[in-house]
Design a protein around this motif. Sequence first.
Motif, PDB file in Angstrom:
ATOM      1  N   VAL A  72       0.807  -1.131   0.072  1.00 28.25           N
ATOM      2  CA  VAL A  72      -0.144   0.060   0.019  1.00 28.25           C
ATOM      3  C   VAL A  72       0.913   1.207   0.277  1.00 28.25           C
ATOM      4  O   VAL A  72       1.638   1.372   0.823  1.00 28.25           O
ATOM      5  N   ARG A  73       0.762   2.078  -0.888  1.00 30.61           N
ATOM      6  CA  ARG A  73       1.514   3.379  -1.295  1.00 30.61           C
ATOM      7  C   ARG A  73       0.696   4.385  -0.515  1.00 30.61           C
ATOM      8  O   ARG A  73       1.198   5.249   0.141  1.00 30.61           O
ATOM      9  N   SER A  74      -0.468   4.502  -0.857  1.00 31.28           N
ATOM     10  CA  SER A  74      -1.255   5.553  -0.112  1.00 31.28           C
ATOM     11  C   SER A  74      -2.817   4.992  -0.089  1.00 31.28           C
ATOM     12  O   SER A  74      -3.161   4.681  -1.112  1.00 31.28           O
ATOM     13  N   GLY A  75      -3.249   5.080   1.167  1.00 33.98           N
ATOM     14  CA  GLY A  75      -4.459   4.587   1.422  1.00 33.98           C
ATOM     15  C   GLY A  75      -5.684   5.581   1.560  1.00 33.98           C
ATOM     16  O   GLY A  75      -5.808   6.389   0.717  1.00 33.98           O
ATOM     17  N   TYR A  76      -6.068   5.506   2.810  1.00 30.80           N
ATOM     18  CA  TYR A  76      -7.149   6.580   3.339  1.00 30.80           C
ATOM     19  C   TYR A  76      -6.365   7.858   3.401  1.00 30.80           C
ATOM     20  O   TYR A  76      -5.421   7.970   3.941  1.00 30.80           O
ATOM     21  N   ARG A  77      -7.298   8.939   3.060  1.00 29.91           N
ATOM     22  CA  ARG A  77      -6.740  10.306   3.381  1.00 29.91           C
ATOM     23  C   ARG A  77      -8.156  11.110   4.332  1.00 29.91           C
ATOM     24  O   ARG A  77      -9.038  11.029   3.657  1.00 29.91           O
ATOM     25  N   SER A  78      -7.916  11.772   5.175  1.00 26.46           N
ATOM     26  CA  SER A  78      -8.931  12.573   5.810  1.00 26.46           C
ATOM     27  C   SER A  78      -9.186  13.562   5.040  1.00 26.46           C
ATOM     28  O   SER A  78      -8.275  14.201   4.220  1.00 26.46           O
ATOM     29  N   PRO A  79     -10.453  14.335   5.042  1.00 21.98           N
ATOM     30  CA  PRO A  79     -10.709  15.400   4.282  1.00 21.98           C
ATOM     31  C   PRO A  79      -9.657  16.536   4.625  1.00 21.98           C
ATOM     32  O   PRO A  79      -9.359  17.374   3.461  1.00 21.98           O
ATOM     33  N   THR A  80      -9.345  16.721   5.791  1.00 21.37           N
ATOM     34  CA  THR A  80      -8.293  17.976   6.035  1.00 21.37           C
ATOM     35  C   THR A  80      -7.186  17.612   5.470  1.00 21.37           C
ATOM     36  O   THR A  80      -6.431  18.851   4.794  1.00 21.37           O
ATOM     37  N   LEU A  81      -6.423  16.552   5.507  1.00 19.45           N
ATOM     38  CA  LEU A  81      -5.023  16.198   5.111  1.00 19.45           C
ATOM     39  C   LEU A  81      -5.282  16.302   3.280  1.00 19.45           C
ATOM     40  O   LEU A  81      -4.341  16.914   2.867  1.00 19.45           O
ATOM     41  N   ASN A  82      -6.429  15.696   2.777  1.00 17.68           N
ATOM     42  CA  ASN A  82      -6.308  15.746   1.335  1.00 17.68           C
ATOM     43  C   ASN A  82      -6.614  17.048   0.822  1.00 17.68           C
ATOM     44  O   ASN A  82      -5.917  17.496  -0.269  1.00 17.68           O
ATOM     45  N   ARG A  83      -7.193  17.913   1.426  1.00 12.61           N
ATOM     46  CA  ARG A  83      -7.531  19.380   0.976  1.00 12.61           C
ATOM     47  C   ARG A  83      -6.090  20.193   1.247  1.00 12.61           C
ATOM     48  O   ARG A  83      -5.798  20.759   0.565  1.00 12.61           O
ATOM     49  N   GLY A  85      -3.198  18.821   0.855  1.00  8.93           N
ATOM     50  CA  GLY A  85      -2.497  18.206  -0.201  1.00  8.93           C
ATOM     51  C   GLY A  85      -2.766  18.740  -1.562  1.00  8.93           C
ATOM     52  O   GLY A  85      -1.869  19.125  -2.486  1.00  8.93           O
ATOM     53  N   ASN A  86      -4.040  19.088  -1.747  1.00 10.19           N
ATOM     54  CA  ASN A  86      -4.354  19.676  -3.064  1.00 10.19           C
ATOM     55  C   ASN A  86      -4.055  21.097  -3.245  1.00 10.19           C
ATOM     56  O   ASN A  86      -3.547  21.506  -4.147  1.00 10.19           O
ATOM     57  N   LYS A  87      -4.316  21.618  -1.868  1.00 11.26           N
ATOM     58  CA  LYS A  87      -3.863  23.174  -2.009  1.00 11.26           C
ATOM     59  C   LYS A  87      -2.429  23.448  -2.083  1.00 11.26           C
ATOM     60  O   LYS A  87      -2.122  24.478  -2.950  1.00 11.26           O
ATOM     61  N   ASN A  88      -1.420  22.456  -1.714  1.00 13.45           N
ATOM     62  CA  ASN A  88      -0.188  22.593  -1.798  1.00 13.45           C
ATOM     63  C   ASN A  88       0.548  21.862  -2.824  1.00 13.45           C
ATOM     64  O   ASN A  88       1.701  21.520  -2.889  1.00 13.45           O
ATOM     65  N   LYS A  89      -0.387  21.355  -4.021  1.00 10.98           N
ATOM     66  CA  LYS A  89       0.196  20.700  -5.085  1.00 10.98           C
ATOM     67  C   LYS A  89       1.005  19.397  -4.660  1.00 10.98           C
ATOM     68  O   LYS A  89       2.056  19.239  -5.222  1.00 10.98           O
ATOM     69  N   LEU A  90       0.400  18.430  -3.856  1.00 12.45           N
ATOM     70  CA  LEU A  90       1.185  17.223  -3.403  1.00 12.45           C
ATOM     71  C   LEU A  90       0.486  15.954  -4.115  1.00 12.45           C
ATOM     72  O   LEU A  90       0.302  15.178  -3.025  1.00 12.45           O
ATOM     73  N   ASN A  91       0.066  16.136  -5.141  1.00  9.60           N
ATOM     74  CA  ASN A  91      -0.639  15.019  -5.912  1.00  9.60           C
ATOM     75  C   ASN A  91      -1.919  14.626  -5.108  1.00  9.60           C
ATOM     76  O   ASN A  91      -2.081  13.247  -5.190  1.00  9.60           O
ATOM     77  N   CYS A  92      -2.648  15.549  -4.569  1.00  9.29           N
ATOM     78  CA  CYS A  92      -3.952  15.304  -4.202  1.00  9.29           C
ATOM     79  C   CYS A  92      -5.001  15.954  -4.913  1.00  9.29           C
ATOM     80  O   CYS A  92      -4.938  17.110  -5.355  1.00  9.29           O
ATOM     81  N   ALA A  93      -6.427  15.215  -5.390  1.00  8.48           N
ATOM     82  CA  ALA A  93      -7.081  15.934  -6.161  1.00  8.48           C
ATOM     83  C   ALA A  93      -8.086  16.674  -5.211  1.00  8.48           C
ATOM     84  O   ALA A  93      -7.911  16.823  -3.902  1.00  8.48           O
TER      85      ALA A  93
END
Length: 216
Positions: A72-83, A85-93
């Motif tokens: 498993v390279r990347s599994g669950y992401r919390s909404p806070t963490l994913n947001r 990651g997206n804001k900082n261009k860290l490969n999160c939609a």
Amino acid sequence: MRPPKSMWSLETLGRVRLSRYFYMREFLYSEIGNIHGIPNIPEDPDRAIAHGRSLCTQLLDPLEETFGRVAVRSGYRSPTLNRFGNKNKLNCARNDNPIECHIWDRPGSPIAGASIAIPWFTDQYERGRDWRDLAWWIHDHLPYSEQWFFPKLAAFNITWEPVPRRTISSYITPRGKLLAAGMEPVEPPEQRRARYHDFPQLSGLPSPSTLPRWRG
């Protein structure tokens, strides 16, 4: 289950068994969370567990039964963490992207996905094997919703949804969309089977009566 507020309750969440081979804990690891100090904890643990069980029993367990270890390279992401990651261009939609598969407990359409690598195939890919051999094997054997392949390790996103869209995309040459939702593969069945003729036989696909019930 309430959202964890202590180490002890988070430890309890991590012990939840999602399937024969997988526990919740291994899906909570996050480089983004570790570096930036953002806890990766579900807001709705019951929803995350239910959708994660569907992902594991229907897709990840059969892959592990057939090919050996699934990393498993990347599994669950919390909404806070994913947001973040997206804001900082860290490969999160974006969180509101309907195919953002890492937020397992997002209200609305059920979805769960993970970025994984299969060492059995990675070794062959690094010797020059075509990533499409694995993509077509998965297409012909498992009820996936989305596959999306990446150049490093031939890792890929694989997604569960109760009504699969059946799409395949890649950042590996040939880049782009190999299969769009609702379309038939360009390669006929016999050509696809020839690609993976030396693959192990499918093992571990659950019967319908043993599948977990998902929570909408």
